[in-house]
Design a protein around this motif. Sequence first.
Motif, PDB file in Angstrom:
ATOM      1  N   VAL A   1       0.882  -1.288  -0.177  1.00 46.03           N
ATOM      2  CA  VAL A   1       0.336   0.117  -0.065  1.00 46.03           C
ATOM      3  C   VAL A   1       1.069   1.496   0.091  1.00 46.03           C
ATOM      4  CG1 VAL A   1      -1.270   1.375   1.320  1.00 46.03           C
ATOM      5  CG2 VAL A   1      -1.742  -1.291   1.177  1.00 46.03           C
ATOM      6  N   SER A   2       0.138   1.825  -0.776  1.00 47.85           N
ATOM      7  CA  SER A   2       0.854   3.706  -0.602  1.00 47.85           C
ATOM      8  C   SER A   2       0.331   4.943  -0.269  1.00 47.85           C
ATOM      9  CB  SER A   2       2.035   3.832  -2.073  1.00 47.85           C
ATOM     10  OG  SER A   2       2.529   2.844  -2.244  1.00 47.85           O
ATOM     11  N   ALA A   3       1.043   5.476   0.050  1.00 44.21           N
ATOM     12  CA  ALA A   3      -0.131   6.782   0.530  1.00 44.21           C
ATOM     13  C   ALA A   3       0.237   8.040  -0.170  1.00 44.21           C
ATOM     14  CB  ALA A   3       0.207   6.894   2.721  1.00 44.21           C
ATOM     15  N   ILE A   4      -0.382   8.209  -0.155  1.00 43.04           N
ATOM     16  CA  ILE A   4      -0.356   9.809  -1.337  1.00 43.04           C
ATOM     17  C   ILE A   4      -1.337  10.633  -0.331  1.00 43.04           C
ATOM     18  CG2 ILE A   4       0.201  11.386  -2.812  1.00 43.04           C
ATOM     19  CD1 ILE A   4       1.453   8.783  -3.660  1.00 43.04           C
ATOM     20  N   LYS A   5       0.320  11.248   0.449  1.00 42.66           N
ATOM     21  CA  LYS A   5       0.140  12.604   1.617  1.00 42.66           C
ATOM     22  C   LYS A   5       0.275  13.526   0.486  1.00 42.66           C
ATOM     23  CE  LYS A   5      -0.395   9.311   5.764  1.00 42.66           C
ATOM     24  NZ  LYS A   5       0.360   8.442   6.720  1.00 42.66           N
ATOM     25  N   LYS A   6      -0.284  14.788   1.595  1.00 40.91           N
ATOM     26  CA  LYS A   6       0.226  16.379   1.522  1.00 40.91           C
ATOM     27  C   LYS A   6      -0.034  17.043   2.793  1.00 40.91           C
ATOM     28  CE  LYS A   6      -4.529  17.181   0.554  1.00 40.91           C
ATOM     29  NZ  LYS A   6      -5.438  17.606  -0.434  1.00 40.91           N
ATOM     30  N   LYS A   7       1.357  18.440   2.630  1.00 38.29           N
ATOM     31  CA  LYS A   7       0.871  19.105   3.923  1.00 38.29           C
ATOM     32  C   LYS A   7       1.564  20.640   3.426  1.00 38.29           C
ATOM     33  CE  LYS A   7       6.189  17.655   4.550  1.00 38.29           C
ATOM     34  NZ  LYS A   7       6.880  17.772   5.739  1.00 38.29           N
ATOM     35  N   TRP A   8       0.883  21.582   3.577  1.00 43.18           N
ATOM     36  CA  TRP A   8       1.121  23.597   3.503  1.00 43.18           C
ATOM     37  C   TRP A   8       2.442  23.500   3.329  1.00 43.18           C
ATOM     38  CZ3 TRP A   8      -2.138  25.342   0.163  1.00 43.18           C
ATOM     39  CH2 TRP A   8      -1.676  27.247   0.538  1.00 43.18           C
ATOM     40  N   MET A   9       2.673  23.750   2.295  1.00 41.49           N
ATOM     41  CA  MET A   9       4.492  24.740   2.721  1.00 41.49           C
ATOM     42  C   MET A   9       4.017  25.229   1.506  1.00 41.49           C
ATOM     43  SD  MET A   9       6.728  21.460   2.165  1.00 41.49           S
ATOM     44  CE  MET A   9       8.052  21.843   3.301  1.00 41.49           C
TER      45      MET A   9
END
Length: 748
Positions: A316-324
């Motif tokens: 399983v791969s998780a594509i996450k994101k964060k505000w930068m």
Amino acid sequence: MRKTIVFLLFLFIVRVAFSQQATGNIPEPQFIEDKGFWQEYHEAYPVSNNPVENNVRSIAVDKKLTVWIATEAGIFMKNNGETKWVAAPFQDADNGPAFAIAIDENDEVWMGTWKGVFVYKNNLILLIQGTKGPVSLISIAKEGVYALGPKGVWLFDGTTFIQKDYPIAQSVRSAISDNKEGLWIGSDVGLYHSNKEGTNHYYKTDILLSAGLKGLALDNNQSVWAAGLGGVSIIQNHKQQRVLRPQEGCPSIYTTCVKKSLNGTMWVGTKAGVVRFFSDGKHSLLFSRRWLLDDHVNDIAFDREGNTWIATEQGVSAIKKKWMTLATKQDYFYNVQMKRHIREPWISGQCHLINAGDTTNWRPEDDDNDGEFTGNYLAMESIRYVVTKSGDAREKAKKAFHFLKQLQEITNGDGYFARTIVPAEWADSVHDRNRSYNEREKANELVNDPRFKPVEVRWHKSIDGKWLWKGDASSDEWCGHMMGYYFYYKFAATEEEKILVRKHIAALVDHLIAHNFNMLDIDGTHTRWSVWSPDLLNHDPEWAQDKSENSMELLAFLKLAYFVTNDEKYQKQYLHFINEEHYLNNMSELVDQNPAWFIYYDVTMQAYLYPILLECEKDPKLNTFYQHHMDNWMEHRKNDKNPLINFLYCYARNKKVELQSSVDFLIDVPLDLVDWNIDHTKREDVKLVHTPVLDNLQVDELPPASIRATVRWDRNPWDAVSGAPNTEREPVFWLFPYWIGRYLKMVQ
């Protein structure tokens, strides 16, 4: 000289006039405010070392952010914040292959297995009666829960499953509610729409690209996206609306699933990665181990926080994101640079990962171009200093300069310098160890390359025994050093340090003057690549391919030496090469060189040198020549969308152009600096070509930074296949253009 310069200026003005394209009346932005963006990143969650468990068939995420997966080995779950998967608590008699996972609005987990349908609620797993296993699909609808498999279709009535009399094929692969108490069903033999009024079967090519379907989803317009062999067919009102094939952005004709995200973006899984189709018509591909444990995507799910969970054949791969912001991204990369990419005595370079991709277990390693890339680092720290007035930046720039200076001092030569140095105890682990060539090997090499030089002793021990230094330094080392010295001298060196810079540059250039403008190795012959002599460039046909590039290099070295020392001997030599050896004429052919001679890293060397030539040259006519030369060169480089090239051009020409493509690159660069293997040959949405480098296999579209091999500016960005996953590249490739953009106030 006047006639020569006037003629060359005329040539460049004509070339630029014919190469420029109309840009309309839309003015280019002068700066971009760093307001922030969503930075995507990948987290990998392999299930185990067992291939049967890693091949994830279906995936779903509950409201507690627990991830559920169905595999051939059964059902597994991973709690939020954990990395370990645990088997769902089935009875031994119920364990076995699982095919489907779905979660209803009450956060109950429905599972389709070899035995039938199970549901997980109140921490218990219960078998729901009424179906006949295997159940391969679960579909949540307003009217209840549908279960499908080779033996039928059932709808849960709250107590048990009631079979539906739908005349469909047994090879069901996907099912979704139509939100009107009916089902869309994809199969190996086409698309079905079943409800209480009956069943319609679609299989002809006027509505489907092919009858072999794998995944279904509804978009925001309630159009059906049917993914399968051939691509995606988008259907509205029982008619084909449009299709998505490789020519529309699918990386493969083998599309395996499709899901709509919370914001309406459609994610299409394929055998070559996952591609997102956005509402504005754009699309974006994620593939390779940088983004996915395996490029064969089986299923996709989304959690309430906006993360994407992708089931692949390897886990399983998780594509996450964060505000930068670009500023916080700079902080991140700078921390990585200091943590893993500075080694004694202050060398900026890559590091070796003991296990591919694992940045927790690493060691520093030598590289042929440690000098060049420390020159990039020196320039970056110098510009960081002038922007921020940070004493830390100035001190680190000083350390980098003194390492480069040490490369010359350690050889005990008259200006000859080493490629790199390593501690003496590294003797058994360095690259390019000392070796011997027998006469047969020499003969083979010489026929292959008449300029071959059999360097048998590459590594030499320093007099104090502390270091090993590597010989046979190249011309690109010279370019990287000189560019670094230029920016250090201009922006960060104290008056005391400037004295050392002058002496050091003078020693290097004096070496060239003393040895007919070649750098001599300790064996008394020139190194393989450090050749600027007119005897070779102008008169030896084997050096024709380097004539334009190396002529430009020598002029920049001489001009920089004169600029910092004000010693007329350097200016005299500089003018000699222009007037008597015709090095400006040689340089003028740079962008029109024979395509067999084009090497992409030469572009980077040229970008290093233009600021030196344009700032240090005070003669108006010669400066105008360099201006037009760089303008013409830039016309050929716009499609590179290279922020280092773009910002160095803006710096040297006092212009503000190509800003958006530069910032787009800075934003798109992944946080992951592992040099994962990138293989574009598996993609069907690009063509394989031999341009811009004839003897390389490349793709016809410039890959965005997110799916390109980890950047080093001497690498061809169009390369079709590249990567070394046991290497993490240093992030100076990002930091250097970022700080130039800040200095120019183009990034604010």
